[in-house]
Design a protein around this motif. Structure first.
Motif, PDB file in Angstrom:
ATOM      1  N   SER A   1     -18.873 -87.762  -3.874  1.00 47.37           N
ATOM      2  CA  SER A   1     -18.293 -89.045  -3.485  1.00 47.37           C
ATOM      3  C   SER A   1     -19.045 -90.198  -4.138  1.00 47.37           C
ATOM      4  N   SER A   2     -18.347 -91.326  -4.286  1.00 46.20           N
ATOM      5  CA  SER A   2     -18.966 -92.502  -4.886  1.00 46.20           C
ATOM      6  C   SER A   2     -19.969 -93.153  -3.945  1.00 46.20           C
ATOM      7  N   SER A   3     -19.784 -92.986  -2.652  1.00 45.70           N
ATOM      8  CA  SER A   3     -20.733 -93.504  -1.668  1.00 45.70           C
ATOM      9  C   SER A   3     -20.892 -92.473  -0.554  1.00 45.70           C
ATOM     10  N   GLN A   4     -22.146 -92.275  -0.132  1.00 48.54           N
ATOM     11  CA  GLN A   4     -22.398 -91.232   0.861  1.00 48.54           C
ATOM     12  C   GLN A   4     -23.787 -91.416   1.463  1.00 48.54           C
ATOM     13  N   ALA A   5     -23.908 -91.169   2.752  1.00 48.97           N
ATOM     14  CA  ALA A   5     -25.218 -91.189   3.403  1.00 48.97           C
ATOM     15  C   ALA A   5     -26.016 -89.977   2.937  1.00 48.97           C
ATOM     16  N   ILE A   6     -27.282 -90.189   2.639  1.00 46.29           N
ATOM     17  CA  ILE A   6     -28.141 -89.108   2.162  1.00 46.29           C
ATOM     18  C   ILE A   6     -29.431 -89.092   2.975  1.00 46.29           C
ATOM     19  N   THR A   7     -29.822 -87.913   3.423  1.00 48.21           N
ATOM     20  CA  THR A   7     -31.101 -87.725   4.080  1.00 48.21           C
ATOM     21  C   THR A   7     -31.953 -86.846   3.170  1.00 48.21           C
ATOM     22  N   ARG A   8     -33.172 -87.302   2.888  1.00 49.49           N
ATOM     23  CA  ARG A   8     -34.040 -86.564   1.979  1.00 49.49           C
ATOM     24  C   ARG A   8     -35.151 -85.879   2.759  1.00 49.49           C
ATOM     25  N   TYR A   9     -35.424 -84.613   2.391  1.00 46.91           N
ATOM     26  CA  TYR A   9     -36.451 -83.834   3.065  1.00 46.91           C
ATOM     27  C   TYR A   9     -37.448 -83.276   2.050  1.00 46.91           C
ATOM     28  N   GLN A  10     -38.680 -83.097   2.519  1.00 45.12           N
ATOM     29  CA  GLN A  10     -39.672 -82.342   1.759  1.00 45.12           C
ATOM     30  C   GLN A  10     -39.649 -80.919   2.291  1.00 45.12           C
ATOM     31  N   VAL A  11     -39.722 -79.941   1.386  1.00 39.89           N
ATOM     32  CA  VAL A  11     -39.694 -78.543   1.802  1.00 39.89           C
ATOM     33  C   VAL A  11     -40.656 -77.757   0.922  1.00 39.89           C
ATOM     34  N   GLU A  12     -41.274 -76.767   1.503  1.00 39.22           N
ATOM     35  CA  GLU A  12     -42.218 -75.939   0.755  1.00 39.22           C
ATOM     36  C   GLU A  12     -41.557 -75.366  -0.491  1.00 39.22           C
ATOM     37  N   LYS A  13     -42.279 -75.435  -1.622  1.00 44.33           N
ATOM     38  CA  LYS A  13     -41.723 -74.961  -2.884  1.00 44.33           C
ATOM     39  C   LYS A  13     -41.549 -73.448  -2.879  1.00 44.33           C
ATOM     40  N   VAL A  14     -40.592 -72.987  -3.687  1.00 42.13           N
ATOM     41  CA  VAL A  14     -40.317 -71.564  -3.831  1.00 42.13           C
ATOM     42  C   VAL A  14     -40.563 -71.188  -5.286  1.00 42.13           C
ATOM     43  N   SER A  15     -41.264 -70.088  -5.518  1.00 43.69           N
ATOM     44  CA  SER A  15     -41.527 -69.670  -6.899  1.00 43.69           C
ATOM     45  C   SER A  15     -40.244 -69.207  -7.565  1.00 43.69           C
ATOM     46  N   ASP A  16     -40.173 -69.384  -8.860  1.00 51.85           N
ATOM     47  CA  ASP A  16     -38.975 -69.005  -9.615  1.00 51.85           C
ATOM     48  C   ASP A  16     -38.621 -67.540  -9.444  1.00 51.85           C
ATOM     49  N   THR A  17     -39.625 -66.690  -9.341  1.00 53.75           N
ATOM     50  CA  THR A  17     -39.360 -65.252  -9.259  1.00 53.75           C
ATOM     51  C   THR A  17     -38.770 -64.842  -7.915  1.00 53.75           C
ATOM     52  N   ASP A  18     -39.111 -65.594  -6.848  1.00 54.04           N
ATOM     53  CA  ASP A  18     -38.644 -65.234  -5.508  1.00 54.04           C
ATOM     54  C   ASP A  18     -37.454 -66.056  -5.032  1.00 54.04           C
ATOM     55  N   ALA A  19     -37.211 -67.185  -5.672  1.00 50.40           N
ATOM     56  CA  ALA A  19     -36.258 -68.161  -5.155  1.00 50.40           C
ATOM     57  C   ALA A  19     -34.865 -67.589  -4.906  1.00 50.40           C
ATOM     58  N   LEU A  20     -34.286 -66.985  -5.926  1.00 49.38           N
ATOM     59  CA  LEU A  20     -32.901 -66.533  -5.807  1.00 49.38           C
ATOM     60  C   LEU A  20     -32.720 -65.523  -4.690  1.00 49.38           C
ATOM     61  N   GLU A  21     -33.632 -64.567  -4.576  1.00 47.82           N
ATOM     62  CA  GLU A  21     -33.509 -63.527  -3.561  1.00 47.82           C
ATOM     63  C   GLU A  21     -33.695 -64.094  -2.161  1.00 47.82           C
ATOM     64  N   ILE A  22     -34.672 -65.018  -2.002  1.00 47.69           N
ATOM     65  CA  ILE A  22     -34.920 -65.628  -0.698  1.00 47.69           C
ATOM     66  C   ILE A  22     -33.706 -66.413  -0.227  1.00 47.69           C
ATOM     67  N   ILE A  23     -33.136 -67.204  -1.130  1.00 47.12           N
ATOM     68  CA  ILE A  23     -32.004 -68.049  -0.751  1.00 47.12           C
ATOM     69  C   ILE A  23     -30.760 -67.209  -0.484  1.00 47.12           C
ATOM     70  N   ARG A  24     -30.490 -66.250  -1.345  1.00 50.51           N
ATOM     71  CA  ARG A  24     -29.303 -65.412  -1.149  1.00 50.51           C
ATOM     72  C   ARG A  24     -29.370 -64.662   0.179  1.00 50.51           C
ATOM     73  N   LYS A  25     -30.540 -64.125   0.500  1.00 50.50           N
ATOM     74  CA  LYS A  25     -30.704 -63.394   1.756  1.00 50.50           C
ATOM     75  C   LYS A  25     -30.494 -64.314   2.953  1.00 50.50           C
ATOM     76  N   GLY A  26     -31.069 -65.520   2.901  1.00 49.60           N
ATOM     77  CA  GLY A  26     -30.926 -66.460   4.007  1.00 49.60           C
ATOM     78  C   GLY A  26     -29.509 -66.950   4.189  1.00 49.60           C
ATOM     79  N   LEU A  27     -28.828 -67.200   3.079  1.00 47.04           N
ATOM     80  CA  LEU A  27     -27.443 -67.671   3.153  1.00 47.04           C
ATOM     81  C   LEU A  27     -26.520 -66.597   3.714  1.00 47.04           C
ATOM     82  N   THR A  28     -26.691 -65.387   3.229  1.00 40.74           N
ATOM     83  CA  THR A  28     -25.828 -64.283   3.664  1.00 40.74           C
ATOM     84  C   THR A  28     -26.027 -63.952   5.138  1.00 40.74           C
TER      85      THR A  28
END
Length: 202
Positions: free
Chosen positions: A5-32
């Motif tokens: 959208s051209s205008s939208q409310a946004i909330t920004r968060y800080q979150v612990e970083k995820v290593s490149d090697t683990d990121a995809l598997e961690i996120i896919r597992k959590g989403l599923t």
């Protein structure tokens, strides 16, 4: 979509970083594991879960791309049932009147009225469809920053709770104050919190 959208409310968060090697598997597992249910409880007033960004009404992360470079992009969907108050009162009044005619009495006890309300509530919940509400988010796992495209307090609370459950990572809202504190050590943070504003000029 809020993200596009051209205008939208946004909330920004800080979150612990995820290593490149683990990121995809961690996120896919959590989403599923915490995706929106395809078979919701018909007596429930609310259901919450992750859904794909591109098609939030078809819940299939296995056949959907959610990684774009160093960003994970998906959506939080909150489905709710809202029973109109006037409809509820009408159905309760009708049922109480029917009960009085059946029993030949002039009044019902408090427990009987309570039981009728519970039955009407369950019946209306079962018949009422869910109304979906979708909020997109973009998670920059390389920088450890998440952008949530919603400003409602309830939506942010649901996001923060489900995020910890899904990815075992806490979201810290980024405000000017928290951003300033992030770069300070413990002693500097204490001094910063004890600062008082001063008025400059007349």
């Amino acid at each position: 979509m809020g993200l596009l959208s051209s205008s939208q409310a946004i909330t920004r968060y800080q979150v612990e970083k995820v290593s490149d090697t683990d990121a995809l598997e961690i996120i896919r597992k959590g989403l599923t594991a915490n995706s929106m249910s395809t078979m919701p409880d018909e007596y429930s007033e609310m259901q919450i879960g992750w859904v794909p960004f591109e098609n939030p009404y078809v819940i299939d992360f296995e056949g959907t791309d959610f990684q774009f470079g160093h960003l994970f992009v998906f959506s939080l969907r909150i489905d709710q049932k809202k029973i109109p108050g006037k409809l509820f009162k009408q159905q309760v009044a009708i049922k109480i009147n029917e009960k009085l005619k059946e029993t030949g009495r002039e009044f019902l006890s408090r427990n009987e009225k309570s039981e009728i309300r519970e039955l009407i509530q369950e019946d209306l919940l079962r018949k009422t469809p869910f109304t979906p509400n979708v909020s997109e988010l973009a998670w920059d796992y390389d920088k450890g920053v998440l952008y949530f495209f919603a400003g409602q307090k309830a939506a942010k609370e649901h996001l923060e709770t489900l995020f910890v459950k899904s990815f075992e990572r806490k979201l810290t809202p980024l405000f000017p104050c928290t951003i300033a504190l992030a770069g300070l050590d413990a002693g500097e943070q204490e001094k910063f919190m004890n600062l008082t504003p001063i008025k400059i000029g007349a």
